[in-house]
Design a protein around this motif. Structure first.
Motif, PDB file in Angstrom:
ATOM      1  N   SER A  88       0.835  -1.199   0.000  1.00 29.16           N
ATOM      2  CA  SER A  88       0.000   0.000   0.000  1.00 29.16           C
ATOM      3  C   SER A  88       0.869   1.248   0.000  1.00 29.16           C
ATOM      4  O   SER A  88       2.036   1.216   0.378  1.00 29.16           O
ATOM      5  CB  SER A  88      -0.935   0.013   1.214  1.00 29.16           C
ATOM      6  N   TYR A  89       0.256   2.315  -0.463  1.00 36.67           N
ATOM      7  CA  TYR A  89       0.907   3.619  -0.453  1.00 36.67           C
ATOM      8  C   TYR A  89      -0.156   4.668  -0.172  1.00 36.67           C
ATOM      9  O   TYR A  89      -1.247   4.624  -0.751  1.00 36.67           O
ATOM     10  CB  TYR A  89       1.580   3.913  -1.797  1.00 36.67           C
ATOM     11  N   ALA A  90       0.127   5.596   0.730  1.00 33.20           N
ATOM     12  CA  ALA A  90      -0.816   6.663   1.067  1.00 33.20           C
ATOM     13  C   ALA A  90      -0.044   7.962   1.253  1.00 33.20           C
ATOM     14  O   ALA A  90       1.092   7.966   1.732  1.00 33.20           O
ATOM     15  CB  ALA A  90      -1.584   6.321   2.335  1.00 33.20           C
ATOM     16  N   VAL A  97      -3.598   3.804  -2.224  1.00 36.25           N
ATOM     17  CA  VAL A  97      -3.777   2.668  -3.123  1.00 36.25           C
ATOM     18  C   VAL A  97      -3.285   1.422  -2.389  1.00 36.25           C
ATOM     19  O   VAL A  97      -2.297   1.471  -1.661  1.00 36.25           O
ATOM     20  CB  VAL A  97      -3.036   2.863  -4.471  1.00 36.25           C
ATOM     21  N   ARG A  98      -4.030   0.325  -2.543  1.00 37.06           N
ATOM     22  CA  ARG A  98      -3.690  -0.919  -1.853  1.00 37.06           C
ATOM     23  C   ARG A  98      -3.867  -2.078  -2.835  1.00 37.06           C
ATOM     24  O   ARG A  98      -4.903  -2.177  -3.495  1.00 37.06           O
ATOM     25  CB  ARG A  98      -4.619  -1.084  -0.660  1.00 37.06           C
ATOM     26  N   LEU A  99      -2.871  -2.923  -2.932  1.00 30.60           N
ATOM     27  CA  LEU A  99      -2.916  -4.120  -3.766  1.00 30.60           C
ATOM     28  C   LEU A  99      -2.677  -5.323  -2.864  1.00 30.60           C
ATOM     29  O   LEU A  99      -1.830  -5.276  -1.974  1.00 30.60           O
ATOM     30  CB  LEU A  99      -1.843  -4.083  -4.841  1.00 30.60           C
ATOM     31  N   SER A 100      -3.421  -6.411  -3.115  1.00 30.87           N
ATOM     32  CA  SER A 100      -3.244  -7.591  -2.275  1.00 30.87           C
ATOM     33  C   SER A 100      -3.420  -8.857  -3.097  1.00 30.87           C
ATOM     34  O   SER A 100      -4.028  -8.852  -4.169  1.00 30.87           O
ATOM     35  CB  SER A 100      -4.246  -7.577  -1.118  1.00 30.87           C
ATOM     36  N   HIS A 101      -2.874  -9.934  -2.554  1.00 30.61           N
ATOM     37  CA  HIS A 101      -3.033 -11.257  -3.150  1.00 30.61           C
ATOM     38  C   HIS A 101      -3.254 -12.233  -2.007  1.00 30.61           C
ATOM     39  O   HIS A 101      -2.406 -12.370  -1.123  1.00 30.61           O
ATOM     40  CB  HIS A 101      -1.790 -11.647  -3.954  1.00 30.61           C
ATOM     41  N   LYS A 102      -4.436 -12.866  -1.999  1.00 26.98           N
ATOM     42  CA  LYS A 102      -4.763 -13.799  -0.921  1.00 26.98           C
ATOM     43  C   LYS A 102      -5.680 -14.881  -1.474  1.00 26.98           C
ATOM     44  O   LYS A 102      -6.643 -14.580  -2.170  1.00 26.98           O
ATOM     45  CB  LYS A 102      -5.468 -13.061   0.224  1.00 26.98           C
ATOM     46  N   GLY A 103      -5.373 -16.116  -1.168  1.00 29.83           N
ATOM     47  CA  GLY A 103      -6.202 -17.229  -1.608  1.00 29.83           C
ATOM     48  C   GLY A 103      -6.351 -17.312  -3.115  1.00 29.83           C
ATOM     49  O   GLY A 103      -7.407 -17.688  -3.606  1.00 29.83           O
TER      50      GLY A 103
END
Length: 118
Positions: A76-78, A88-94
């Motif tokens: 993330s970056y704020a 902005v937030r990017l994620s990868h889960k499951g």
């Protein structure tokens, strides 16, 4: 900086061990490991790592979390933009990719008079 927490129940013991350190350049790193109640295998424990740093007037954060069966990643970056806070937030889960873009701003000074929602 180290921290630890242990809790005993009839089903067993759970514990959390964490470490946090400020690195050169204003980077902060943290790591923790926590076991489920009654499970003492380190591979079955939840591991969490986090790095954060000031970048280009904002804060960048990288986080990872996982155990032997699954992992999750998030970046993330704020920063402050035009009187508000953008992120902005990017994620990868499951196996799924997630994202979120946000902007929040207080209405003080933008709207004259009283405003309310009923």
């Amino acid at each position: 900086e180290l921290d630890a927490k242990v809790r005993a129940t009839n089903a067993g013991v759970t514990g959390r061990l964490g470490a946090r350190r400020e690195l050169p350049g204003g980077v902060e790193a943290s790591y923790s490991v926590e076991n489920p109640v009654g499970v003492y295998d380190l591979a079955s424990s939840t591991h969490r790592g986090r790095l954060s740093a000031a970048v280009a007037g904002g804060e960048a954060v990288l986080q990872v979390e996982g155990d032997a069966s699954s992992q999750a990643y998030e970046g993330s970056y704020a920063r402050d933009v035009q009187g508000g806070r953008a992120g902005v937030r990017l994620s990868h889960k499951g196996g799924a990719l997630g994202y979120n873009v946000s902007y929040a701003r207080d209405f003080d000074g933008v709207l004259d008079g009283d405003a309310g929602v009923h």
